[in-house]
Design an enzyme around this catalytic site. Sequence first.
Site, PDB file in Angstrom:
ATOM      1  N   LYS A 197      26.875 -28.784  -3.283  1.00 17.99           N
ATOM      2  CA  LYS A 197      28.180 -29.456  -3.304  1.00 17.99           C
ATOM      3  C   LYS A 197      28.672 -29.732  -1.887  1.00 17.99           C
ATOM      4  CE  LYS A 197      29.330 -27.541  -7.711  1.00 17.99           C
ATOM      5  NZ  LYS A 197      29.452 -28.437  -8.853  1.00 17.99           N
ATOM      6  N   GLN A 222      34.271 -25.840  -4.992  1.00 18.01           N
ATOM      7  CA  GLN A 222      34.871 -27.168  -4.811  1.00 18.01           C
ATOM      8  C   GLN A 222      35.742 -27.263  -3.564  1.00 18.01           C
ATOM      9  OE1 GLN A 222      34.194 -29.824  -6.590  1.00 18.01           O
ATOM     10  NE2 GLN A 222      33.003 -28.800  -8.166  1.00 18.01           N
ATOM     11  N   CYS A 258      32.700 -27.972 -17.770  1.00 16.50           N
ATOM     12  CA  CYS A 258      32.511 -26.506 -17.799  1.00 16.50           C
ATOM     13  C   CYS A 258      33.832 -25.760 -17.640  1.00 16.50           C
ATOM     14  CB  CYS A 258      31.528 -26.033 -16.726  1.00 16.50           C
ATOM     15  SG  CYS A 258      29.869 -26.621 -16.971  1.00 16.50           S
ATOM     16  N   ASP A 306      36.121 -18.386  -5.728  1.00 17.21           N
ATOM     17  CA  ASP A 306      35.055 -19.341  -6.002  1.00 17.21           C
ATOM     18  C   ASP A 306      35.332 -20.586  -5.150  1.00 17.21           C
ATOM     19  OD1 ASP A 306      33.591 -21.453  -6.973  1.00 17.21           O
ATOM     20  OD2 ASP A 306      34.055 -21.108  -9.080  1.00 17.21           O
ATOM     21  N   HIS A 355      35.936 -22.444 -13.830  1.00 14.72           N
ATOM     22  CA  HIS A 355      34.636 -22.917 -14.304  1.00 14.72           C
ATOM     23  C   HIS A 355      34.043 -21.786 -15.150  1.00 14.72           C
ATOM     24  CE1 HIS A 355      30.368 -24.075 -13.969  1.00 14.72           C
ATOM     25  NE2 HIS A 355      30.773 -25.260 -13.591  1.00 14.72           N
TER      26      HIS A 355
HETATM   27  N1  PMP Z   1      32.629 -23.038  -9.820  1.00 16.69           N
HETATM   28  C1  PMP Z   1      33.099 -24.280  -9.675  1.00 16.69           C
HETATM   29  C2  PMP Z   1      34.556 -24.460  -9.348  1.00 16.69           C
HETATM   30  C3  PMP Z   1      32.240 -25.377  -9.800  1.00 16.69           C
HETATM   31  O1  PMP Z   1      32.712 -26.607  -9.651  1.00 16.69           O
HETATM   32  C4  PMP Z   1      30.877 -25.146 -10.096  1.00 16.69           C
HETATM   33  C5  PMP Z   1      29.908 -26.306 -10.276  1.00 16.69           C
HETATM   34  N2  PMP Z   1      30.395 -27.348 -11.062  1.00 16.69           N
HETATM   35  C6  PMP Z   1      30.436 -23.835 -10.224  1.00 16.69           C
HETATM   36  C7  PMP Z   1      31.339 -22.812 -10.085  1.00 16.69           C
HETATM   37  C8  PMP Z   1      29.002 -23.519 -10.514  1.00 16.69           C
HETATM   38  O2  PMP Z   1      28.204 -23.933  -9.451  1.00 16.69           O
HETATM   39  P1  PMP Z   1      26.617 -23.909  -9.569  1.00 16.69           P
HETATM   40  O3  PMP Z   1      26.289 -24.613 -10.843  1.00 16.69           O
HETATM   41  O4  PMP Z   1      26.175 -24.671  -8.350  1.00 16.69           O
HETATM   42  O5  PMP Z   1      26.189 -22.491  -9.558  1.00 16.69           O
END
Ligand code: PMP
Length: 406
Positions: free
Chosen positions: A225, A202, A363, A199, A122
Site C-alpha cells: 500500500k 491506510q 473487508c 493499524d 478492517h
Molecule cells: N487494515 C487496513 C486498514 C487495510 O486497509 C488493509 C488492506 N485493505 C488491511 C488491514 C490488511 O492488509 P493486508 O491485506 O495487506 O494484510
Amino acid sequence: MSFDVEKVRSDFPILKREVNGNPLVYLDNAATTQKPKQVVDEIVTYYNTYNANIHRGVHTLSQEATKAFEKSRETIQHYINAKYSSEVIFTAGTTFGINMVAYGLSGILKAGDEVVISSAEHHSNIVPWQVICKARGAKLKTIPLDDKGDLDIEGFRVLLNNRVKLVAFNHVSNSLGTINPIKEMIYLAHQNDSIVLVDGAQGVSHIPIDVQDLDIDFYVFSGHKIYAPTGIGILYGKEHLLENMPPYQGGGEMIKEVTFEKTTYADLPHKFEAGTPNIVGGIALGRAIDYLNDLGLENVNKYERDILKEATRCLLQIEGLKIYGSSNKKVPVISFNVEMIHPYDIGSILDQMGIAVRTGHHCTQPVMDRYKIPGTVRASFAFYNTLQEIDILVKSLEKAVKMLKV
Ligand code: PMP
C-alpha cells in the site's frame, strides 16, 4: 514546490496501458498501489546481481544482500521515527503483524478482561482479537461510530476501565478514508494502562508518522500500500514490549542456541523473523520509501488533498450521489453510492470504461451494517492521479448511472 504529476506518472509504466480500449484510470489505490520503476528496477538488480541468503553467509553476495536488507530496515526506522532499528520487524503484511501481536499478547488476558477495537476496523483488525478473546475468556468491545462516520471519542472514554488490557484501531479507515485522532486515543488508552496497536495500512503512505511523538506501542503496515510489492510489511513495537513478547514462529534465524532441552532466542529484531525472510521485498520496501522521501511526503500530502477536494466537489454534483464518512479529516478515499444502484453494477460499467474502482464492503462489514448498505463504490487516489482523471471518472459515472436507471 509545485507537484509535477506528469513527471511522476512517467515513473509508473502501468499507467500508460489501456483497459477495454480506454486509457487506464487507476482509482483502487487503497487496495494496492502501483509500483514506480525505481522499485521494480531494484527488484531486478537484486536478482540479477546479488541474490543470496542473508545474515549467515561469509561470501560477498550474502554480505551485499544483508547490507541492503538492513539498510532498508534503517530507512523504515527513520521514516516512522522509531528509536532503534531493532524495533522494526519485517513481516508479510498488516494482517500478519496484527496476528503476531494478538498471539504474542494473548497471555496477558485473563477471563473477564476486555479488548477494545473501533467499529470501523478492517476484518484483519477484528478477527485476530476475536480469536484471542475466545481463547482467553475475554470480551471484545467496540468504539461506536457517530452519524457522520467519525469514531465517538466520548464513547471510547466510557469503554475504558481497568479490565481493558488492549486497544486496537486504525490510523485511517480503509472504507471511509477518515483519519482518526490517534494521538488523543493513544493518550486515553495509556492513561488507562492499556497497550495500543495502531493499524497503519491506510495511513502510512499519506500522513507523516512519528511513532515516538505519538507514543505508539505497536504500529503495523503493508508494503504493497506504499508503492512496494506484496508479501512484505512492518511491525513496529516498543523495545520493552517486543522483548517481553513471545515469538510468533520458531525456526532458523530467530535463535541464539538450540539443544533438545531448550532454545534461547536471538535478540531483536531477529527473534521475530524466523526463517528466510522476504529479502527482496524488504529491499524493495526501503526503495519505495526512498522514492516517497524524494517526492517529499508534505508535497504528496498537499497534492492529494487538492485531488480529494476537487473529486469530492465534482462527484457531489451527480444527482443522488451520497458520500459516506466524515468530510473533515480524510485521506483521498471517497466511498459512495448513487441512489439504490448496486455498487457492483457501477464498478462493472466503470471497468468497461477503463476505470478501476473498488466495490463491496471493503473487508469492513460492520461499517456497511452501520449504514445499512451492502457496500459502496470506493474511489481511492494516489499522487499520480490527475484532475483530468477526476473529470473522466465523473463523466463516466454519469453515463453509468443513466444506463443503470433505465
Ligand atoms: N487494515 C487496513 C486498514 C487495510 O486497509 C488493509 C488492506 N485493505 C488491511 C488491514 C490488511 O492488509 P493486508 O491485506 O495487506 O494484510
